[in-house]
Design a protein around this motif. Sequence first.
Motif, short mmCIF file in Angstrom:
data_model
loop_
_atom_site.label_atom_id
_atom_site.label_comp_id
_atom_site.label_asym_id
_atom_site.label_seq_id
_atom_site.Cartn_x
_atom_site.Cartn_y
_atom_site.Cartn_z
N GLU A 169 0.83 -1.21 0.00
CA GLU A 169 0.00 0.00 0.00
C GLU A 169 0.86 1.26 0.00
O GLU A 169 0.59 2.22 -0.74
N ALA A 170 1.91 1.27 0.82
CA ALA A 170 2.79 2.45 0.89
C ALA A 170 3.43 2.72 -0.46
O ALA A 170 3.47 3.86 -0.95
N ALA A 171 3.98 1.68 -1.09
CA ALA A 171 4.64 1.85 -2.38
C ALA A 171 3.67 2.37 -3.44
O ALA A 171 4.01 3.23 -4.26
N GLY B 144 2.35 -0.91 9.67
CA GLY B 144 2.02 -2.33 9.75
C GLY B 144 2.19 -2.88 11.15
O GLY B 144 2.25 -2.13 12.14
N GLN B 145 2.29 -4.19 11.27
CA GLN B 145 2.41 -4.81 12.58
C GLN B 145 3.68 -4.40 13.30
O GLN B 145 3.76 -4.49 14.52
N THR C 142 0.09 -2.21 15.28
CA THR C 142 -1.31 -2.34 14.89
C THR C 142 -1.56 -3.80 14.55
O THR C 142 -0.64 -4.50 14.12
N GLU C 143 -2.80 -4.25 14.72
CA GLU C 143 -3.12 -5.65 14.46
C GLU C 143 -4.17 -5.76 13.37
O GLU C 143 -5.13 -5.00 13.33
N ALA D 239 -2.96 -2.79 8.95
CA ALA D 239 -1.68 -2.72 8.25
C ALA D 239 -1.81 -1.92 6.97
O ALA D 239 -0.94 -1.10 6.62
N THR D 240 -2.90 -2.14 6.24
CA THR D 240 -3.16 -1.39 5.01
C THR D 240 -3.29 0.10 5.30
O THR D 240 -2.72 0.94 4.58
#
Length: 459
Positions: free
Chosen positions: A15-17, A348-349, A353-354, A359-360
């Motif tokens: 998602e970041a990329a 992300g984890q 965060t879970e 994560a997205t």
Amino acid sequence: MEPIHVIGGGLAGTEAAWQIAQAGVPVVLHEMRPVKQSPAHHSEHLAELVCSNSFGAQASDRASGLLHGELRRLGSIIIAQADRHQVPAGGALAVDRGVFSQSLTEALAQHPWVELRRDEVTAIPPEGIVVLTTGPLTSEALATDLQRFTGQAYMSFFDAASPIVVGESINREVAFLASRYDRGEAAYLNCPMNREQYLQFWQALCAAEQAELKEFERETAKFFEACLPIEEMARRGEDTMRYGPLKPVGLFDARLGDFKDPANKSKKPYAVVQLRQEDKAGQLWNLVGFQTNLRWGEQARVFRLIPGLEQAEFVRMGVMHRNTFINSPELLGPTLQFHQRPTLLAAGQLVGTEGYTAATAGGWLAGTNAARLAQGLDPVTLPVNTMMGALFDFISGAEPKHFQPMPPNFGILPALPQRIRDKRERYGQYRDRAFTDLTDWCHRTLPGFTPENLNQTSA
């Protein structure tokens, strides 16, 4: 323009990329598979779903569904592809995981601003803008370098976390507020048990069904006596918990009088379960010492035997699994930038965060802010009334001493102006407020934003 480096090709990294590339900024996405395999993955595709093919409930009056809706409005490629490759799963957003991961890999590989490198990154690049999204199975070399960078002697390599319940669901006619031996401010809710209640709880705990640890997790777990599951503690003897986290000494219930007074001796509890405040507003409470490997359904059944928790609403169940995460409240701001190096971001984890959707969401924010830094723009912070904003406000502002990973849940959102007892109506109002605030924020903050973006569901 120098490329941004994103390290880790899971959900957050993918998602970041994508968000960086969509902003017209070159990005190098590093993924070590298949050059080096992890003990949990089975393919070389990006965004491989390891544990489940479900992103959680779709309804927008559920925490995961609200997060889906926010990400759709922000143009998330992960949620767009999840919608595209959805399979029937009742009320959940579930996908054909093989096709889902393959389609994302192809989309990133074909993007003109993305370079996909199959290599293991063993140290944080010392210069430039970098996004760390290496997840719960960060390689040993990179984890060691991250420890060096943060200067922290502790990073959790085995996640032993206790359940968290919504404060409103705790029966305050039973639970009393007090700290052991009156040390400091009364910061614990205490659920007292008589002998009969304790023995019923102890027997149920000993008989409850456990979840299976994976082989590589068992190898890690056996070294952590301090992370002993509460059910294992119970199996060591009838009174083991009473001399551990459930010890009844040093507590004073103002409603019943001082237990040290001989006249009140009969009122002294046989055992006490303590809950520690998890957030600044006191909306979430953690069961102290209740790290557990019980199946989630068993946790809900057994822990509701605790007096005061009969109607407990769990926002996170206890977990024990292999995980690498940093102490984000000490290290990160709500923009997901490191305080000591603002050009280094994480998501992300790894940041605590879970869940797939969380994560997205982290990947979206870290990627968006990395691109803005490259373009000379200020990074953004999401509105705290949105699920995304509340989640990143929590992980950057929680109490560092007791920080544990957190999934999206309504308990982290700021309270509504008026208390609403009906849960469905309350969650619906949280949703409506979140979508309204997100729309207003997008108009004010994101360049080129148009109302059509609110309904974007495809990459």
